[in-house]
Every structure is written in structure tokens, then in C-alpha cells.
Enzyme design. Sequence first.
Site, PDB file in Angstrom:
ATOM      1  N   GLY A 104      -3.060   3.019  -0.925  1.00  0.00           N
ATOM      2  CA  GLY A 104      -1.596   2.947  -1.357  1.00  0.00           C
ATOM      3  C   GLY A 104      -1.187   2.941  -2.837  1.00  0.00           C
ATOM      4  O   GLY A 104      -1.567   2.140  -3.649  1.00  0.00           O
ATOM      5  N   ALA A 105      -0.656   3.966  -3.366  1.00  0.00           N
ATOM      6  CA  ALA A 105      -0.112   4.165  -4.674  1.00  0.00           C
ATOM      7  C   ALA A 105       1.396   3.765  -4.835  1.00  0.00           C
ATOM      8  O   ALA A 105       2.012   4.636  -5.614  1.00  0.00           O
ATOM      9  CB  ALA A 105      -0.566   5.476  -5.127  1.00  0.00           C
ATOM     10  N   GLY A 106       1.635   2.976  -4.066  1.00  0.00           N
ATOM     11  CA  GLY A 106       3.345   2.484  -4.269  1.00  0.00           C
ATOM     12  C   GLY A 106       3.440   1.432  -5.225  1.00  0.00           C
ATOM     13  O   GLY A 106       2.483   1.450  -6.450  1.00  0.00           O
ATOM     14  N   VAL A 161       3.033  -1.931  -5.564  1.00  0.00           N
ATOM     15  CA  VAL A 161       1.930  -2.793  -5.726  1.00  0.00           C
ATOM     16  C   VAL A 161       0.637  -2.034  -6.333  1.00  0.00           C
ATOM     17  O   VAL A 161      -0.069  -2.338  -7.156  1.00  0.00           O
ATOM     18  CB  VAL A 161       1.550  -3.614  -4.552  1.00  0.00           C
ATOM     19  CG1 VAL A 161       0.292  -4.816  -5.014  1.00  0.00           C
ATOM     20  CG2 VAL A 161       2.652  -4.437  -4.171  1.00  0.00           C
ATOM     21  N   ARG A 199       8.663  -4.985   2.966  1.00  0.00           N
ATOM     22  CA  ARG A 199       9.956  -5.589   3.807  1.00  0.00           C
ATOM     23  C   ARG A 199      11.278  -5.076   2.998  1.00  0.00           C
ATOM     24  O   ARG A 199      11.321  -4.656   1.803  1.00  0.00           O
ATOM     25  CB  ARG A 199       9.948  -7.233   3.544  1.00  0.00           C
ATOM     26  CG  ARG A 199       9.090  -7.846   4.369  1.00  0.00           C
ATOM     27  CD  ARG A 199       9.206  -9.233   4.393  1.00  0.00           C
ATOM     28  NE  ARG A 199       8.955  -9.993   3.192  1.00  0.00           N
ATOM     29  CZ  ARG A 199       9.373 -11.269   2.669  1.00  0.00           C
ATOM     30  NH1 ARG A 199       9.959 -12.049   3.624  1.00  0.00           N
ATOM     31  NH2 ARG A 199       9.013 -11.889   1.835  1.00  0.00           N
ATOM     32  N   ASN A 201       2.010  -1.628  10.275  1.00  0.00           N
ATOM     33  CA  ASN A 201       0.876  -1.776   9.232  1.00  0.00           C
ATOM     34  C   ASN A 201      -0.420  -2.016   9.761  1.00  0.00           C
ATOM     35  O   ASN A 201      -1.566  -1.652   9.246  1.00  0.00           O
ATOM     36  CB  ASN A 201       1.283  -2.917   8.130  1.00  0.00           C
ATOM     37  CG  ASN A 201       2.386  -2.723   7.269  1.00  0.00           C
ATOM     38  OD1 ASN A 201       2.683  -1.515   7.141  1.00  0.00           O
ATOM     39  ND2 ASN A 201       2.867  -3.611   6.227  1.00  0.00           N
ATOM     40  N   ASN A 259       1.134  -6.733   4.089  1.00  0.00           N
ATOM     41  CA  ASN A 259       1.656  -7.758   4.941  1.00  0.00           C
ATOM     42  C   ASN A 259       1.719  -7.444   6.352  1.00  0.00           C
ATOM     43  O   ASN A 259       1.989  -6.316   6.592  1.00  0.00           O
ATOM     44  CB  ASN A 259       3.016  -8.254   4.493  1.00  0.00           C
ATOM     45  CG  ASN A 259       3.020  -9.151   3.445  1.00  0.00           C
ATOM     46  OD1 ASN A 259       2.274 -10.267   3.585  1.00  0.00           O
ATOM     47  ND2 ASN A 259       3.936  -9.076   2.324  1.00  0.00           N
ATOM     48  N   ARG A 290       4.161 -18.707  -8.524  1.00  0.00           N
ATOM     49  CA  ARG A 290       5.617 -18.492  -8.319  1.00  0.00           C
ATOM     50  C   ARG A 290       6.055 -20.221  -8.387  1.00  0.00           C
ATOM     51  O   ARG A 290       6.736 -20.469  -9.164  1.00  0.00           O
ATOM     52  CB  ARG A 290       6.212 -18.013  -7.121  1.00  0.00           C
ATOM     53  CG  ARG A 290       6.058 -16.686  -6.738  1.00  0.00           C
ATOM     54  CD  ARG A 290       6.529 -15.994  -5.351  1.00  0.00           C
ATOM     55  NE  ARG A 290       6.702 -14.711  -5.558  1.00  0.00           N
ATOM     56  CZ  ARG A 290       6.622 -13.915  -4.433  1.00  0.00           C
ATOM     57  NH1 ARG A 290       6.194 -14.094  -3.241  1.00  0.00           N
ATOM     58  NH2 ARG A 290       6.813 -12.466  -4.442  1.00  0.00           N
ATOM     59  N   HIS A 319       1.016 -17.023   4.154  1.00  0.00           N
ATOM     60  CA  HIS A 319       1.650 -16.353   3.390  1.00  0.00           C
ATOM     61  C   HIS A 319       3.086 -16.282   3.999  1.00  0.00           C
ATOM     62  O   HIS A 319       3.139 -15.107   4.678  1.00  0.00           O
ATOM     63  CB  HIS A 319       0.962 -14.882   2.836  1.00  0.00           C
ATOM     64  CG  HIS A 319       1.982 -14.453   1.882  1.00  0.00           C
ATOM     65  ND1 HIS A 319       2.414 -15.201   0.575  1.00  0.00           N
ATOM     66  CD2 HIS A 319       2.632 -13.272   1.709  1.00  0.00           C
ATOM     67  CE1 HIS A 319       3.002 -14.114  -0.119  1.00  0.00           C
ATOM     68  NE2 HIS A 319       3.286 -13.178   0.496  1.00  0.00           N
TER      69      HIS A 319
HETATM   70  P1  A3D Z   1       5.368   0.562  -1.218  1.00  0.00           P
HETATM   71  O1  A3D Z   1       5.983   0.795  -2.805  1.00  0.00           O
HETATM   72  O2  A3D Z   1       6.011   1.212  -0.404  1.00  0.00           O
HETATM   73  O3  A3D Z   1       3.826   1.315  -1.082  1.00  0.00           O
HETATM   74  C1  A3D Z   1       3.141   1.369  -0.110  1.00  0.00           C
HETATM   75  C2  A3D Z   1       2.309   2.750  -0.149  1.00  0.00           C
HETATM   76  O4  A3D Z   1       1.389   2.820   0.920  1.00  0.00           O
HETATM   77  C3  A3D Z   1       3.179   3.992  -0.270  1.00  0.00           C
HETATM   78  O5  A3D Z   1       2.922   4.639  -1.240  1.00  0.00           O
HETATM   79  C4  A3D Z   1       2.880   4.797   1.047  1.00  0.00           C
HETATM   80  O6  A3D Z   1       2.848   6.106   1.030  1.00  0.00           O
HETATM   81  C5  A3D Z   1       1.420   4.239   1.161  1.00  0.00           C
HETATM   82  N1  A3D Z   1       0.835   4.360   2.462  1.00  0.00           N
HETATM   83  C6  A3D Z   1       1.527   4.282   3.855  1.00  0.00           C
HETATM   84  N2  A3D Z   1       0.488   4.888   4.909  1.00  0.00           N
HETATM   85  C7  A3D Z   1      -0.425   5.059   4.060  1.00  0.00           C
HETATM   86  C8  A3D Z   1      -1.777   5.338   4.599  1.00  0.00           C
HETATM   87  N3  A3D Z   1      -1.974   5.483   6.028  1.00  0.00           N
HETATM   88  N4  A3D Z   1      -2.750   5.578   3.945  1.00  0.00           N
HETATM   89  C9  A3D Z   1      -2.643   5.551   2.548  1.00  0.00           C
HETATM   90  N5  A3D Z   1      -1.381   4.860   1.993  1.00  0.00           N
HETATM   91  C10 A3D Z   1      -0.447   4.875   2.858  1.00  0.00           C
HETATM   92  O7  A3D Z   1       4.967  -0.984  -1.104  1.00  0.00           O
HETATM   93  P2  A3D Z   1       4.343  -2.164  -2.088  1.00  0.00           P
HETATM   94  O8  A3D Z   1       3.312  -1.426  -2.777  1.00  0.00           O
HETATM   95  O9  A3D Z   1       5.514  -2.674  -2.603  1.00  0.00           O
HETATM   96  O10 A3D Z   1       3.883  -3.170  -0.914  1.00  0.00           O
HETATM   97  C11 A3D Z   1       2.674  -2.700  -0.125  1.00  0.00           C
HETATM   98  C12 A3D Z   1       2.310  -3.753   0.930  1.00  0.00           C
HETATM   99  O11 A3D Z   1       2.067  -4.942   0.118  1.00  0.00           O
HETATM  100  C13 A3D Z   1       3.378  -4.077   1.843  1.00  0.00           C
HETATM  101  O12 A3D Z   1       3.035  -4.222   3.011  1.00  0.00           O
HETATM  102  C14 A3D Z   1       4.020  -5.477   1.142  1.00  0.00           C
HETATM  103  O13 A3D Z   1       4.869  -6.259   2.122  1.00  0.00           O
HETATM  104  C15 A3D Z   1       2.833  -6.072   0.721  1.00  0.00           C
HETATM  105  N6  A3D Z   1       2.791  -6.932  -0.231  1.00  0.00           N
HETATM  106  C16 A3D Z   1       1.847  -8.137  -0.044  1.00  0.00           C
HETATM  107  C17 A3D Z   1       2.383  -9.218  -1.067  1.00  0.00           C
HETATM  108  C18 A3D Z   1       1.352 -10.353  -0.839  1.00  0.00           C
HETATM  109  O14 A3D Z   1       1.613 -11.183  -1.569  1.00  0.00           O
HETATM  110  C19 A3D Z   1       0.548 -10.664   0.060  1.00  0.00           C
HETATM  111  C20 A3D Z   1       2.984  -9.093  -2.108  1.00  0.00           C
HETATM  112  C21 A3D Z   1       3.711  -7.857  -2.484  1.00  0.00           C
HETATM  113  C22 A3D Z   1       3.687  -6.783  -1.316  1.00  0.00           C
END
Ligand code: A3D
Length: 305
Positions: A10-12, A14, A83, A96, A121, A152, A176
Site C-alpha cells: 500500500g503506497a497510499g 500511511v 474510512r 479489506n 483497519n 493521541r 482500536h
Molecule cells: P490510502 O491512502 O487509500 O492507501 C491505501 C493504498 O492501498 C492505496 O494506494 C491502494 O491502491 C492500496 N491497495 C488497495 N488494494 C491493494 C492491494 N490489493 N495490494 C496492494 N495495495 C493495495 O489509505 P491510508 O494509507 O490512509 O490507510 C491505509 C489503511 O490503514 C486503511 O485501512 C486505514 O483505515 C488504515 N489505518 C489504520 C490506522 C491504525 O491506527 C490502525 C491508522 C491510519 C490508517
Amino acid sequence: MALPKISILGAGQVGATTAHLLALKGLGDVTLIDVVEGLAQGKALDLMQSAPIEAFPVQVCGTTDYDAMADSRLVIITAGLARKPGMSREDLLAANANIVGPIAQRLAAVAPEAVVIVVTNPLDLMVALTLQRSGFPRSRVMGMAGVLDSARLRSFIAMRLAVAPSDVQAMVLGSHGDLMVPLRGSITVKGKPLTTWLRSEEIDQLLQRTKEGGAEIVALLKQGSAFYAPASGVCEMAGAVLRNTHAVVPVCAALQGEYGLREVCIGVPAQLGAAGIERIVELPLTPEERAALQAAARQLSDSFT
Ligand code: A3D
């Protein structure tokens, strides 16, 4: 000496922010992997172009190929949906699980010795799924949430009292989400109990704001969720593993009798080192804290079956 290999799924928001912090801290060479063609490659290239300025010694590369996880020392799973306003973390479960499950299976095949940090999540359930699909021992699969929830709470207290965040010590356990369990009685500011600084009602308000800390940011951003503090939380855990520090931090771990709980992944303090979770630390809890941890565990067990 060769740097350890770290793969981030996941290169989004986070994933990429974590890659940036890991590179700045020089913790290892980073492979970013994302299903969207060009996304991980583009972000990796951008990060590498900051290397001459930041003078970090690590390599960052990007790909869509899961097999690029091969031989990773550490795998960080952030792939999945985040979310939107009005959504709970549990609303992400089905989508997920379909992303994290196959990743866990593939990583077990190509990086069988890796330590895994899950971020996707709903966190506690995704840790349980990763454990199940990878077949890894529980020492090598953990989730990041407690470090974030604790940070936090510490930041809210520091802002309220206008003290340095590093002067505030607090730990949040449990699930969480709504069922997080802040260890209220052990919060200290400059070494003194929080109760000597704030009235009980004010402490209640800060604890409630912490429980809603993620939703507060989701509502402000309107798309996507928090990522700077989550990435810092991941890096703290990654540093403890890669530098073998034996630091005790709250992580989501599978319990086998600790705190009187079994067959559940939930936030507890754990000592981290090169092998992953070296031991789960059993702190003395008040009857209320113990009951809250059990209630969170019950709800998680119900959700997973
Ligand atoms: P986002 O910026 O949407 O990045 C997610 C990335 O995952 C996107 O670039 C997608 O293309 C990629 N992706 C989707 N499907 C696949 C796959 N099959 N294989 C590889 N990559 C894929 O989201 P984010 O970075 O903000 O958040 C990512 C996740 O972390 C989410 O589920 C959030 O809810 C979770 N999160 C958890 C916490 C905790 O404290 C636990 C905090 C922040 C975010």
C-alpha cells in the site's frame, strides 16, 4: 553492512509517509508495493530524489509485484480502504479482508522469516487474519494502534496543560476503536499523576476525545483518514524490531492466556526486538480496566467468528 529490507504494502497516505520516515531515519531499504500501476513507482522515485538533500543512505523502489517482498526482514501492511466520514472501522471489514488475506498468504511464501506490522483497519481483526493466513508464529505478527492511541492521548494532555508531549506518559490498550482501554490511573505528567493536574471530568473529556481521535480527523479531512501520526507509530515499532531495542510499546498481539484472554488479537504492552514480540508484558490492571479489556476481547471474538 547491508541494510535490512522493508516492504510496505500500500503506497497510499500511511504507506508512503511511513516509507518517507523510514528513509529519513535510515532504518532500511524500502520496497513500496501497490496494486495501482505507477503509484508505488512514482512515490519511490520522488523519495529517491529527496535523498541528495536529506542525505539518507537507503534505497527506495516501487512496484506492483507482491513477490518483490521476497526476503524482507519487515513487512508493513497498509493496503486497503480507509474510512470516509460516517464510516466505522468495521465497515471496512469485508473489503479489506479480501485485500489483506491474499497479501498474508503471499508474504508467507516469499518472506517466510519476516516480522509483520499490520496497519489496515479494522486493525485487530486484520491482525488475526494475517496471523491465520500467513501461518506465522504469534511473535512475528503485530498491529499498530496502541502507539497511535497513546500518542493521541499524550498530545491532547500536552496541549491542554501546555507542557512538552515528551513529559506526558500514558498507555492505551484494548481494541482500536470505541473499546480502547486507556490506563487512566497510570497517566503521569512530569512524573506526577494526571489527577494532580486535572479534575476528573476534564480527564474524562480528554479520554473521550482520544476514543474519537480518528473520527475527528476523518471528519476534518472529508476524504481519507489520519496518516502522519499513524506512520510515526509504525516507525516506532519498526525501529524497535530493526534495532533490537527491547522497547515496551502497546501493540495488537495474539494472546494465549495473558490477561486471562485466549484466541484474540488485542492491544497490550509488548517488548519488541529483532524476533518481533519478545514477550507480552502483564501490567497490574484495576478491576475496571480488566473488565474493559475483557469486554473489548469479547466483541472482537464475536466479530471474527
Ligand atoms: P490510502 O491512502 O487509500 O492507501 C491505501 C493504498 O492501498 C492505496 O494506494 C491502494 O491502491 C492500496 N491497495 C488497495 N488494494 C491493494 C492491494 N490489493 N495490494 C496492494 N495495495 C493495495 O489509505 P491510508 O494509507 O490512509 O490507510 C491505509 C489503511 O490503514 C486503511 O485501512 C486505514 O483505515 C488504515 N489505518 C489504520 C490506522 C491504525 O491506527 C490502525 C491508522 C491510519 C490508517
